[in-house]
Write an enzyme that holds these catalytic residues in place. Sequence first.
Site, short mmCIF file in Angstrom:
data_model
loop_
_atom_site.label_atom_id
_atom_site.label_comp_id
_atom_site.label_asym_id
_atom_site.label_seq_id
_atom_site.Cartn_x
_atom_site.Cartn_y
_atom_site.Cartn_z
N LYS A 26 0.83 -1.21 0.00
CA LYS A 26 0.00 0.00 0.00
C LYS A 26 0.86 1.26 0.00
O LYS A 26 0.69 2.16 -0.84
CB LYS A 26 -0.92 -0.02 1.22
CG LYS A 26 -1.97 1.04 1.15
CD LYS A 26 -3.01 0.86 2.24
CE LYS A 26 -3.90 -0.33 1.96
NZ LYS A 26 -4.54 -0.88 3.13
N ARG A 96 -3.57 2.70 8.07
CA ARG A 96 -3.87 1.50 7.29
C ARG A 96 -2.69 0.56 7.28
O ARG A 96 -1.54 0.99 7.23
CB ARG A 96 -4.19 1.88 5.84
CG ARG A 96 -5.43 2.71 5.70
CD ARG A 96 -5.48 3.31 4.31
NE ARG A 96 -6.62 4.18 4.18
CZ ARG A 96 -7.83 3.80 3.76
NH1 ARG A 96 -8.02 2.56 3.38
NH2 ARG A 96 -8.81 4.65 3.69
N GLY A 105 -8.09 -7.93 3.81
CA GLY A 105 -8.94 -7.94 5.01
C GLY A 105 -8.34 -8.67 6.21
O GLY A 105 -9.01 -8.83 7.22
N MET A 107 -5.58 -7.85 7.99
CA MET A 107 -5.02 -6.97 9.02
C MET A 107 -5.97 -5.79 9.24
O MET A 107 -7.02 -5.73 8.64
CB MET A 107 -3.62 -6.52 8.61
CG MET A 107 -2.62 -7.66 8.67
SD MET A 107 -0.97 -7.13 8.33
CE MET A 107 -1.02 -6.75 6.62
N ARG A 363 -3.01 -1.66 -6.43
CA ARG A 363 -2.12 -2.81 -6.30
C ARG A 363 -2.43 -3.76 -7.44
O ARG A 363 -3.52 -3.68 -8.03
CB ARG A 363 -2.32 -3.51 -4.95
CG ARG A 363 -3.71 -4.05 -4.78
CD ARG A 363 -3.95 -4.61 -3.38
NE ARG A 363 -5.35 -4.95 -3.22
CZ ARG A 363 -5.95 -5.20 -2.09
NH1 ARG A 363 -5.28 -5.17 -0.97
NH2 ARG A 363 -7.22 -5.51 -2.04
N HIS A 481 -15.41 -9.51 0.67
CA HIS A 481 -14.33 -10.35 1.18
C HIS A 481 -14.35 -11.75 0.56
O HIS A 481 -13.34 -12.26 0.09
CB HIS A 481 -14.45 -10.43 2.71
CG HIS A 481 -13.49 -11.37 3.31
ND1 HIS A 481 -13.84 -12.65 3.68
CD2 HIS A 481 -12.17 -11.26 3.54
CE1 HIS A 481 -12.79 -13.26 4.15
NE2 HIS A 481 -11.75 -12.44 4.08
N SER A 793 15.58 -42.58 -12.79
CA SER A 793 14.35 -41.83 -12.55
C SER A 793 14.14 -41.81 -11.04
O SER A 793 14.09 -42.87 -10.40
CB SER A 793 13.18 -42.50 -13.26
OG SER A 793 12.01 -41.78 -12.97
N CYS A 860 9.79 -39.32 -11.25
CA CYS A 860 8.43 -39.81 -11.53
C CYS A 860 7.60 -39.91 -10.26
O CYS A 860 6.50 -40.44 -10.27
CB CYS A 860 8.46 -41.12 -12.29
SG CYS A 860 9.26 -42.45 -11.39
C1 PEP Z 1 8.09 -43.52 -6.24
O1 PEP Z 1 8.45 -44.22 -5.31
O2 PEP Z 1 8.29 -42.31 -6.28
C2 PEP Z 1 7.37 -44.10 -7.38
C3 PEP Z 1 7.09 -43.38 -8.44
O3 PEP Z 1 6.96 -45.38 -7.25
P1 PEP Z 1 5.70 -45.87 -6.43
O4 PEP Z 1 4.95 -44.68 -5.96
O5 PEP Z 1 4.94 -46.73 -7.37
O6 PEP Z 1 6.34 -46.64 -5.33
#
Ligand code: PEP
Length: 915
Positions: A26, A96, A105, A107, A363, A481, A793, A860
């Site tokens: 502000k 303010r 809202g 504070m 803002r 709000h 991975s 993964c």
């Molecule tokens: C993991 O362990 O991150 C994975 C992808 O395998 P899962 O979740 O199947 O054990």
Amino acid sequence: MKKYIYSFGGGTAEGGASDMNLLGGKGANLAEMATLGIPVPPGFTISTECCNYYLQTGGLYPENFEKEFDRALALVEKAMGKGFDDPDNPLLVSCRSGGRQSMPGMMETVLNVGLTTRTIQGLIRQTGDERFVYDSYRRLIMMYADVVMEKAEGLDPEKGFGIRARLETILNDWKKDRGYVSDTDIPARELLEICEQFKVTVKSVLKTEFPDSAKEQLMRAVGAVFKSWNGRRAVAYRRIENIADDWGTGVTVQSMVFGNMGDDSATGVAFTRNPATGENVFFGEWLVNAQGEDVVAGIRTPYPLNEETKTAENSRDPSLQSLMPEVYQELLDIRKTLESHYRDMQDIEFTIEKGRLFMLQCRVGKRTGTAALNMAMDMLEEGLISEVTAITRVRPQQLDELLHPVVDPQDEKHAEVLARGLPAGPGGAFGHIVFTPEDAVEWARAGKKVILVREETNPEDIEGMRSADGILTARGGMTSHAALVARGWGKCCVVGASALEIHVASRKIKVGDKVLKQGDLITLNGTKGLVYEDKLKMIDSMENPRFRMFMEKVDRYRTMGVRANADTADDARLALSYGADGIGLYRTEHMFYGSNSDEPLFLLRKMILSTSGRERRNALAALFPFMKREIKKTLEVMDGLPVTIRTLDPPLHEFVPHSKAQQAEIAKSLGIDPSEIRRRSEDLMETNPMMGHRGVRLGITYPEITEMQVRAVLEAAAELTVQGLRPQPEIMIPVTSEVQELVVVKRLVQKVYEEVTARYNLAGIVYKFGTMIETPRAALQADKMARVTEFFSFGTNDLTQMCFGLSRDDFGRFMTEYMDKKIIRDDPFQTLDRDGVGELMTIAVEKGRKSRVDLKIGICGEQGGDPDSVAFCFEKGMDYVSCSPYRLPIARLAAAQAQIRLDGNQGVHISPTHK
Ligand code: PEP
Ligand code: MG
């Protein structure tokens, strides 16, 4: 000497928009507007550093503060030609709050500071308006008693017994007894009486007098605003929004301007573009003869700003454009100045005092995901921002909201509208009606979808609003709000559905002659502002062509690959439609769950419960064609793109049949007694199965299982290659912790490879061999692991579980407590724990690449779709992240933004290298 106070007004200012951290949003923007020549009431901002000092010392101010303060106040007095505490021509000020990041809202603010028995008469003489002066005085008493004398003193009365509620009751009863509809109907003399009653009540409830010294009012108001940084609502909001506790708030002390000086005065809030849709129209709300807080608090439903944005609901209300055309034009000019200066949509507050316009705040405005995307694309086309800026304007999480369900228009066509309100938060939601934030939290914790229904929301409701799937209020406008908060979160919300009569005590809603009770199902369309009885169908909102255009641009800046975790050909198709560069995790075991899994599951069980090698090999041979068919279908869909296929991972006992009928069927097929099946099942039981006989360990004990799977992969690839396709399977081994495991499996893979190439008479089959890194030991041994593999991975689900030494299935039970007590900031199963798990990953990346420079590395685990984790993977030089298909756009945007950050927002185009 350190400076703590920064003045602004009269066309100049100390500091500006870039001083957000020091002055809060502000203060910084008021200074910026003053410099731009936009009319702002003069004032000064006390820095966030002073706030921290004040809070750390338990209420002291730094050395020299008082001198600085008096000097700054004198400047305001001079600019206004009035004196603070001057009985003849008194200056009133507002105090303010304003943090680095907007916390709508959460504070406190105190208005009309400086009105005392000494100054009241002077102000009446100056304004000639007794009614206005007493109206301001009763507002001051109510706000001050609440914020300064109760909250800042740490008093925490039971709900409904706070000083503000008590004073509001006095005011409401007064109006009711005399038949007044609005506050503005109360004559001056009566307002004076109300003020006297207020003061008596304050004294009897809070046990101290309402202060009659202007200076005391001011200094205590400043302290109270500082303290509101640690108020319950502010702390809860910071937790949710991940705002650091040590940022502190600035306090802006500013000359009051009055929107409550009669019918030529007004107050309003506006957005320079529509914050719900992104449409390039000036959008706002205003109230005649009112003070700032009235609009945001939702006490009176405000009017629309202009003719263009009127809806069926408010078509009869007067717009500012029609009632005060000159002021509206001036506001339009300011809108233009602000947008071309900030190059972003602004959220503004203004006051009109006797026909004169003042800006109180600007803002960067909060917006829905849809609006963020549309505005970014519009501003790019208008030449207001660059392509790089457009891409950074949408937060990755906001895309989630774009991909979220909307009410199925087909279903909606046939449904009867229960009530209409304003479309405050996007998308659709259905759920059970609850009436209190506490119930919303509790029901949601019990796994129920809920719609929080309130007369109007206030900042105290924040946790309940968070827990609800949708929010519905009977009062308030688009800037109330509820609307602001819901929009910030991208949560479905309908406000101002005035046909609803809400009875919290009896947990009922009346609409016409209909009555709905707590627990009944309703559906909200937050994009149109409609409410329906019962549950309507929801559908995906993917068809937005703007979204596709935006994602195309995103991909031009992205260098890191984004793959999907997908286990079926259908998932693979979905993944492609969401822009996957490949599949990063194909969990083979998923063919044994869900539809069409009966036969393969039966054969798998037969294999698991076999005791002799011959029995097992027979079962595997029968299972083989299913495995090959499933893998082949997915490889075909993903033609030309990599597909990482993981060998069987879960502990075998997960598949053991439990029902007597199933046990009998397997027993019959194996030619043994059902009691023998039960005995063999018991043999497979493990104490800690997630740390037991699973992953590569199964393949070491039963090589024939791995062999069958590898053959399925390679034969599927061979057949597709013969057909002229370009399959790219990647065979991935889970739960490894020692390189020798991989050496053994790799030998097996090579043997099968030679057999398959010979059988199909192929010179070669394209494939890769790799491992998951999901045990801490594998990470530490990465140099050795990389000598026998072509890719890693990170299985960060297991890696997190094993790094913390806690089961991912049990963590949820006590995680919230860990987060509440600030022991950890984020759930490590959602956002990578950079310090621990991240450290193991860093070691693995460094060691792995030292052994093999072209080692491909991805992730993964679930964190692969989380923006912060994606940024971490990018920083570590990983080749790709993999996540569920629905999170692909989020990961793509997060990856592009990480690259843009690395380039220092230079806007360089990079050709993709990620495929
Ligand atoms: C993991 O362990 O991150 C994975 C992808 O395998 P899962 O979740 O199947 O054990
Ligand atoms: Mg795992």
